[in-house]
Design a protein around this motif. Structure first.
Motif, PDB file in Angstrom:
ATOM      1  N   GLY A  49       0.817  -1.212   0.000  1.00  0.00           N
ATOM      2  CA  GLY A  49       0.000   0.000   0.000  1.00  0.00           C
ATOM      3  C   GLY A  49       0.843   1.251   0.000  1.00  0.00           C
ATOM      4  N   CYS A  50       0.228   2.350   0.378  1.00  0.00           N
ATOM      5  CA  CYS A  50       0.917   3.646   0.386  1.00  0.00           C
ATOM      6  C   CYS A  50       2.212   3.564   1.188  1.00  0.00           C
ATOM      7  CB  CYS A  50       0.000   4.708   0.982  1.00  0.00           C
ATOM      8  SG  CYS A  50       0.790   6.309   1.197  1.00  0.00           S
ATOM      9  N   PHE A  51       3.298   4.018   0.591  1.00  0.00           N
ATOM     10  CA  PHE A  51       4.592   3.899   1.278  1.00  0.00           C
ATOM     11  C   PHE A  51       4.716   4.813   2.481  1.00  0.00           C
ATOM     12  CE2 PHE A  51       6.085   5.959  -2.959  1.00  0.00           C
ATOM     13  CZ  PHE A  51       5.499   7.183  -2.663  1.00  0.00           C
ATOM     14  N   TRP A  52       3.838   5.804   2.621  1.00  0.00           N
ATOM     15  CA  TRP A  52       3.896   6.650   3.819  1.00  0.00           C
ATOM     16  C   TRP A  52       3.682   5.818   5.083  1.00  0.00           C
ATOM     17  CZ3 TRP A  52      -0.007  10.997   2.032  1.00  0.00           C
ATOM     18  CH2 TRP A  52       0.566  11.733   0.978  1.00  0.00           C
ATOM     19  N   GLY A  53       2.682   4.943   5.055  1.00  0.00           N
ATOM     20  CA  GLY A  53       2.386   4.135   6.232  1.00  0.00           C
ATOM     21  C   GLY A  53       3.428   3.070   6.499  1.00  0.00           C
ATOM     22  N   ALA A 117       1.754  -3.809   9.400  1.00  0.00           N
ATOM     23  CA  ALA A 117       2.134  -2.770   8.435  1.00  0.00           C
ATOM     24  C   ALA A 117       1.131  -2.640   7.300  1.00  0.00           C
ATOM     25  CB  ALA A 117       3.529  -3.043   7.876  1.00  0.00           C
ATOM     26  N   HIS A 118       0.404  -3.739   7.003  1.00  0.00           N
ATOM     27  CA  HIS A 118      -0.611  -3.693   5.950  1.00  0.00           C
ATOM     28  C   HIS A 118      -1.503  -4.925   6.079  1.00  0.00           C
ATOM     29  CE1 HIS A 118       1.477  -6.945   3.994  1.00  0.00           C
ATOM     30  NE2 HIS A 118       0.858  -6.798   2.842  1.00  0.00           N
ATOM     31  N   ASP A 119      -2.529  -4.990   5.255  1.00  0.00           N
ATOM     32  CA  ASP A 119      -3.428  -6.148   5.228  1.00  0.00           C
ATOM     33  C   ASP A 119      -3.019  -7.031   4.052  1.00  0.00           C
ATOM     34  OD1 ASP A 119      -5.435  -8.012   4.964  1.00  0.00           O
ATOM     35  OD2 ASP A 119      -7.081  -6.577   5.027  1.00  0.00           O
ATOM     36  N   PRO A 120      -2.389  -8.169   4.314  1.00  0.00           N
ATOM     37  CA  PRO A 120      -1.877  -9.000   3.218  1.00  0.00           C
ATOM     38  C   PRO A 120      -2.947  -9.777   2.465  1.00  0.00           C
ATOM     39  CG  PRO A 120      -1.514 -10.111   5.305  1.00  0.00           C
ATOM     40  CD  PRO A 120      -2.072  -8.751   5.631  1.00  0.00           C
ATOM     41  N   THR A 121      -4.202  -9.622   2.858  1.00  0.00           N
ATOM     42  CA  THR A 121      -5.278 -10.339   2.157  1.00  0.00           C
ATOM     43  C   THR A 121      -5.957  -9.482   1.098  1.00  0.00           C
ATOM     44  OG1 THR A 121      -7.083  -9.721   3.682  1.00  0.00           O
ATOM     45  CG2 THR A 121      -5.716 -11.633   4.278  1.00  0.00           C
ATOM     46  N   GLN A 122      -5.630  -8.200   1.026  1.00  0.00           N
ATOM     47  CA  GLN A 122      -6.244  -7.327   0.034  1.00  0.00           C
ATOM     48  C   GLN A 122      -5.505  -7.443  -1.305  1.00  0.00           C
ATOM     49  OE1 GLN A 122      -7.657  -3.425   1.001  1.00  0.00           O
ATOM     50  NE2 GLN A 122      -7.483  -3.771   3.201  1.00  0.00           N
ATOM     51  N   VAL A 123      -6.251  -7.515  -2.372  1.00  0.00           N
ATOM     52  CA  VAL A 123      -5.680  -7.671  -3.709  1.00  0.00           C
ATOM     53  C   VAL A 123      -5.659  -6.316  -4.411  1.00  0.00           C
ATOM     54  CG1 VAL A 123      -5.914  -8.803  -5.953  1.00  0.00           C
ATOM     55  CG2 VAL A 123      -6.521 -10.037  -3.857  1.00  0.00           C
ATOM     56  N   ASP A 124      -4.467  -5.864  -4.776  1.00  0.00           N
ATOM     57  CA  ASP A 124      -4.305  -4.608  -5.525  1.00  0.00           C
ATOM     58  C   ASP A 124      -5.004  -3.434  -4.851  1.00  0.00           C
ATOM     59  OD1 ASP A 124      -2.784  -5.930  -7.356  1.00  0.00           O
ATOM     60  OD2 ASP A 124      -4.319  -6.014  -8.906  1.00  0.00           O
ATOM     61  N   ARG A 125      -4.885  -3.366  -3.550  1.00  0.00           N
ATOM     62  CA  ARG A 125      -5.420  -2.220  -2.820  1.00  0.00           C
ATOM     63  C   ARG A 125      -4.965  -2.287  -1.364  1.00  0.00           C
ATOM     64  NH1 ARG A 125     -10.442  -0.831  -3.285  1.00  0.00           N
ATOM     65  NH2 ARG A 125     -10.306   0.418  -1.394  1.00  0.00           N
ATOM     66  N   TYR A 134      -0.547  -0.560  -5.373  1.00  0.00           N
ATOM     67  CA  TYR A 134      -0.782  -0.714  -3.937  1.00  0.00           C
ATOM     68  C   TYR A 134      -0.845  -2.186  -3.529  1.00  0.00           C
ATOM     69  CZ  TYR A 134      -1.896   4.230  -4.320  1.00  0.00           C
ATOM     70  OH  TYR A 134      -1.826   5.578  -4.565  1.00  0.00           O
ATOM     71  N   ARG A 135      -0.312  -3.064  -4.363  1.00  0.00           N
ATOM     72  CA  ARG A 135      -0.382  -4.488  -4.085  1.00  0.00           C
ATOM     73  C   ARG A 135       0.545  -4.889  -2.939  1.00  0.00           C
ATOM     74  NH1 ARG A 135       2.709  -3.813  -8.726  1.00  0.00           N
ATOM     75  NH2 ARG A 135       4.689  -4.954  -8.898  1.00  0.00           N
ATOM     76  N   SER A 136       0.268  -6.065  -2.417  1.00  0.00           N
ATOM     77  CA  SER A 136       1.096  -6.657  -1.376  1.00  0.00           C
ATOM     78  C   SER A 136       2.167  -7.508  -2.043  1.00  0.00           C
ATOM     79  CB  SER A 136       0.232  -7.526  -0.451  1.00  0.00           C
ATOM     80  OG  SER A 136       1.022  -8.194   0.507  1.00  0.00           O
TER      81      SER A 136
END
Length: 215
Positions: A49-53, A117-125, A134-136
């Motif tokens: 996702g967004c590199f800021w986070g 750090a992110h949600d690894p189950t989201q596809v392309d978002r 914004y992919r994982s």
């Protein structure tokens, strides 16, 4: 990220509704395999996702010496924010992490990556951002990192650590630093609406979930 550097109060209010304290660290097991520690600093490249986070979280991990926001997986000639945002270049927004393996291991960084750090189950978002940039994705820098990453994804999948399938891919590709205004964005713009809504909760979740790893 969806908003320009200067956002209106109405945008800030809209995005903050129901968002505060929404992030929680997902309790996942530590990896069974790891990259052996070696002398000197090592490099990891992760996209989520967004590199800021991503920068906000990994900059606060003990043993991490530097985090650079950038683009991974595409060509050098199109590694600019304007071009990557068209979702046609093949890049993913990513962070390059320089870390001391004597203080924090590669597998530990992956645990933070998958847990908070992110949600690894989201596809392309991720969150409000959508598109392949914004992919994982994990971009191993060595064969050992690739092996550990694939093994950990298999371990988490077998353990049913998440309610949905893990969408994270292990990819090859060079890393290109992003524009200067994207670097250390969390630290420089702590009141930006996007940071307040989406990234401060991630950092809070990291500190709560990994208190001995947080600095």
């Amino acid at each position: 990220m969806l908003w320009p550097l200067v956002a209106t109060a109405s945008l800030a209010s809209a995005v903050l509704i129901g968002r505060a304290d929404a992030e929680r660290a997902v309790p996942i097991p530590a990896a069974r395999t790891d990259v052996p520690a070696a002398p000197g600093l090592q490099t990891a490249v992760l996209a989520g996702g967004c590199f800021w986070g991503m920068d906000a979280v990994f900059s606060h991990v003990k043993g991490v010496r530097a985090v650079t926001s950038g683009y991974a997986g595409g060509r050098a000639g199109t590694a600019t924010y304007d071009q990557v945002s068209t979702e046609t270049t093949g890049h993913a927004e990513a962070v390059q992490i320089r870390y001391d393996p004597r203080q924090v291991s590669y597998a530990t960084l992956l645990r933070v990556y998958f847990s908070v750090a992110h949600d690894p189950t989201q596809v392309d978002r991720q969150g409000p951002d959508s598109g392949p940039s914004y992919r994982s994705a994990i971009f191993p820098q060595t064969p050992q990192q690739a092996a550990v990453a694939r093994a950990y994804i298999a371990q988490l999948t077998a353990a049913k650590a998440f309610p949905r399938p893990i969408a994270t891919h292990v990819e090859q590709g060079r890393f290109y630093p992003a524009e200067a205004y994207h670097q250390d964005f969390f630290a420089k713009h702590p009141t930006h609406p996007y940071i307040v809504a989406w990234d401060k909760p991630k950092l809070a979740a990291f500190r709560a979930g990994f208190p001995t790893l947080s600095r």
